[in-house]
Structures are given as structure tokens and as C-alpha cells.
Design a protein around this motif. Structure first.
Motif, mmCIF file in Angstrom:
data_model
loop_
_atom_site.group_PDB
_atom_site.id
_atom_site.type_symbol
_atom_site.label_atom_id
_atom_site.label_comp_id
_atom_site.label_asym_id
_atom_site.label_seq_id
_atom_site.Cartn_x
_atom_site.Cartn_y
_atom_site.Cartn_z
ATOM 1 N N UNK A 21 0.831 -1.192 0.000
ATOM 2 C CA UNK A 21 0.000 0.000 0.000
ATOM 3 C C UNK A 21 0.872 1.250 0.000
ATOM 4 N N UNK A 22 0.333 2.296 -0.557
ATOM 5 C CA UNK A 22 1.072 3.556 -0.648
ATOM 6 C C UNK A 22 1.262 4.200 0.719
ATOM 7 N N UNK A 23 0.262 4.103 1.594
ATOM 8 C CA UNK A 23 0.316 4.749 2.901
ATOM 9 C C UNK A 23 0.244 3.716 4.012
ATOM 10 N N UNK A 24 1.010 3.974 5.081
ATOM 11 C CA UNK A 24 1.048 3.025 6.187
ATOM 12 C C UNK A 24 1.015 3.763 7.513
ATOM 13 N N UNK A 25 0.420 3.093 8.488
ATOM 14 C CA UNK A 25 0.378 3.598 9.854
ATOM 15 C C UNK A 25 0.522 2.406 10.779
ATOM 16 N N UNK A 31 -0.099 -3.044 12.076
ATOM 17 C CA UNK A 31 0.268 -2.345 10.849
ATOM 18 C C UNK A 31 -0.973 -2.155 9.992
ATOM 19 N N UNK A 32 -1.152 -0.940 9.498
ATOM 20 C CA UNK A 32 -2.327 -0.611 8.699
ATOM 21 C C UNK A 32 -1.849 0.029 7.400
ATOM 22 N N UNK A 33 -2.352 -0.465 6.291
ATOM 23 C CA UNK A 33 -1.997 0.090 4.992
ATOM 24 C C UNK A 33 -3.233 0.506 4.235
ATOM 25 N N UNK A 34 -3.038 1.427 3.304
ATOM 26 C CA UNK A 34 -4.159 1.869 2.482
ATOM 27 C C UNK A 34 -3.701 2.526 1.197
ATOM 28 N N UNK A 35 -4.568 2.487 0.202
ATOM 29 C CA UNK A 35 -4.277 3.160 -1.067
ATOM 30 C C UNK A 35 -4.326 4.667 -0.916
ATOM 31 N N UNK A 36 -5.212 5.131 -0.005
ATOM 32 C CA UNK A 36 -5.381 6.568 0.211
ATOM 33 C C UNK A 36 -5.264 6.871 1.701
ATOM 34 N N UNK A 37 -5.041 8.144 2.017
ATOM 35 C CA UNK A 37 -4.979 8.554 3.418
ATOM 36 C C UNK A 37 -6.316 8.337 4.127
ATOM 37 N N UNK A 101 -1.511 14.499 4.292
ATOM 38 C CA UNK A 101 -0.712 13.895 5.352
ATOM 39 C C UNK A 101 -0.777 14.695 6.646
ATOM 40 N N UNK A 102 -0.720 16.018 6.563
ATOM 41 C CA UNK A 102 -0.788 16.841 7.777
ATOM 42 C C UNK A 102 -2.146 16.691 8.465
ATOM 43 N N UNK A 103 -3.208 16.591 7.679
ATOM 44 C CA UNK A 103 -4.547 16.382 8.244
ATOM 45 C C UNK A 103 -4.620 15.042 8.973
ATOM 46 N N UNK A 122 2.478 4.657 20.476
ATOM 47 C CA UNK A 122 1.243 3.870 20.343
ATOM 48 C C UNK A 122 0.586 4.006 18.975
ATOM 49 N N UNK A 123 0.634 5.199 18.426
ATOM 50 C CA UNK A 123 -0.019 5.497 17.142
ATOM 51 C C UNK A 123 0.948 6.318 16.306
ATOM 52 N N UNK A 124 1.169 5.880 15.072
ATOM 53 C CA UNK A 124 2.057 6.663 14.219
ATOM 54 C C UNK A 124 1.714 6.474 12.752
ATOM 55 N N UNK A 125 2.003 7.514 11.987
ATOM 56 C CA UNK A 125 1.866 7.484 10.539
ATOM 57 C C UNK A 125 3.267 7.321 9.988
ATOM 58 N N UNK A 126 3.449 6.367 9.122
ATOM 59 C CA UNK A 126 4.766 6.100 8.555
ATOM 60 C C UNK A 126 4.866 6.849 7.240
ATOM 61 N N UNK A 127 5.650 7.913 7.249
ATOM 62 C CA UNK A 127 5.804 8.761 6.065
ATOM 63 C C UNK A 127 6.621 7.992 5.038
ATOM 64 N N UNK A 128 6.061 7.863 3.851
ATOM 65 C CA UNK A 128 6.728 7.163 2.771
ATOM 66 C C UNK A 128 7.611 8.135 1.997
#
Length: 129
Positions: A21-25, A31-37, A101-103, A122-128
Motif C-alpha cells: 500500500x502507498x500509505x502506512x500507519x 500495521x495498517x496500509x491503504x491506497x489513500x490517506x 498527510x498533515x490532516x 502507540x499510534x504513528x503514521x509512517x511517512x513514505x
């Protein structure tokens, strides 16, 4: 409220497979992935709805500038601007589809405030890159 890291056979649980997936958190070790934010945020909202629904009720009372992070009806997400797109999560919450991404980072930090979690550990967004 007690939130725990989720593991299956010693390995972190991954939502929204596959791994490309393009985006991960990451949410409590999941681990969570998605095509969109919005896909990533929706998956986190759904996971929160399962383990700490009261945190979403608190998050629904919080705002990011003029929009709400989550709401029970789509009109409450972008009050006064019905043209902006919304998305209904599997758990029935509504979120904005109009996020960057900032949102998403702001929404995840607000979720941490609402749930007593820590942004980063505990919670994070993994910047690609």
C-alpha cells in the motif's frame, strides 16, 4: 479504558493487506496500509470502534479547524460545505475524504488525546519517501 497491542502468533497483526500500500500507519502494534490517506484513517477508526468506542465519541466532539475528525452523520464532517467528499467507515463513522498527510497526522494526534494513547509509541503514521 484499556488498549493493548494486538499480535497473532507473536507477529504484529496487519490490516488492509497487501503490504505494498502507498500509505502506512501503526496502531498499538497493528500495521495498517491503504491506497489513500482516508483509507488508513478509516481503518484506524474501525479498529478504535472495536476496542475503545468511547474514544471515538470524544473524538467526535473535537474539531480540526472547521471540520470534525469523525461524526455519526456526513453533514457534520464539513459543516456548511456539502461539496467536500466524505467516507463512511465499516463501523458506521463518517470521515473526510479530503485529507492530506498533515490532516491525517492532526487526526491521529487528536485520537491519541481522546483515547489516552501516545502519538509515536502507540499510534504513528509512517511517512513514505
Amino acid at each position: 479504558m484499556e488498549l493493548r497491542k494486538t499480535r497473532v502468533n507473536g507477529a504484529p497483526l496487519t490490516l488492509n493487506e497487501p503490504r505494498h500500500h502507498k500509505y502506512k500507519a501503526e496502531y498499538l502494534g497493528v500495521s495498517i496500509g491503504g491506497r489513500t490517506l482516508p483509507d488508513v484513517f478509516a481503518a484506524i477508526v474501525d479498529l478504535t470502534a472495536e476496542i475503545a468506542p468511547e474514544a471515538l465519541e470524544r473524538l467526535a466532539d473535537m474539531r480540526a479547524r472547521s471540520r470534525r475528525y469523525v461524526a455519526r452523520n456526513p453533514e457534520a464532517i464539513h459543516p456548511g460545505n456539502k461539496e467536500l467528499p466524505t467516507k463512511r467507515t465499516t463501523s458506521g463513522w463518517w470521515i473526510s475524504k479530503n485529507i492530506g498527510q498533515e490532516d491525517l497526522m492532526r487526526a491521529l494526534k487528536a485520537l491519541c488525546d481522546a483515547s489516552g494513547l501516545r502519538f509515536g509509541p502507540d499510534v504513528r503514521f509512517i511517512v513514505q519517501s
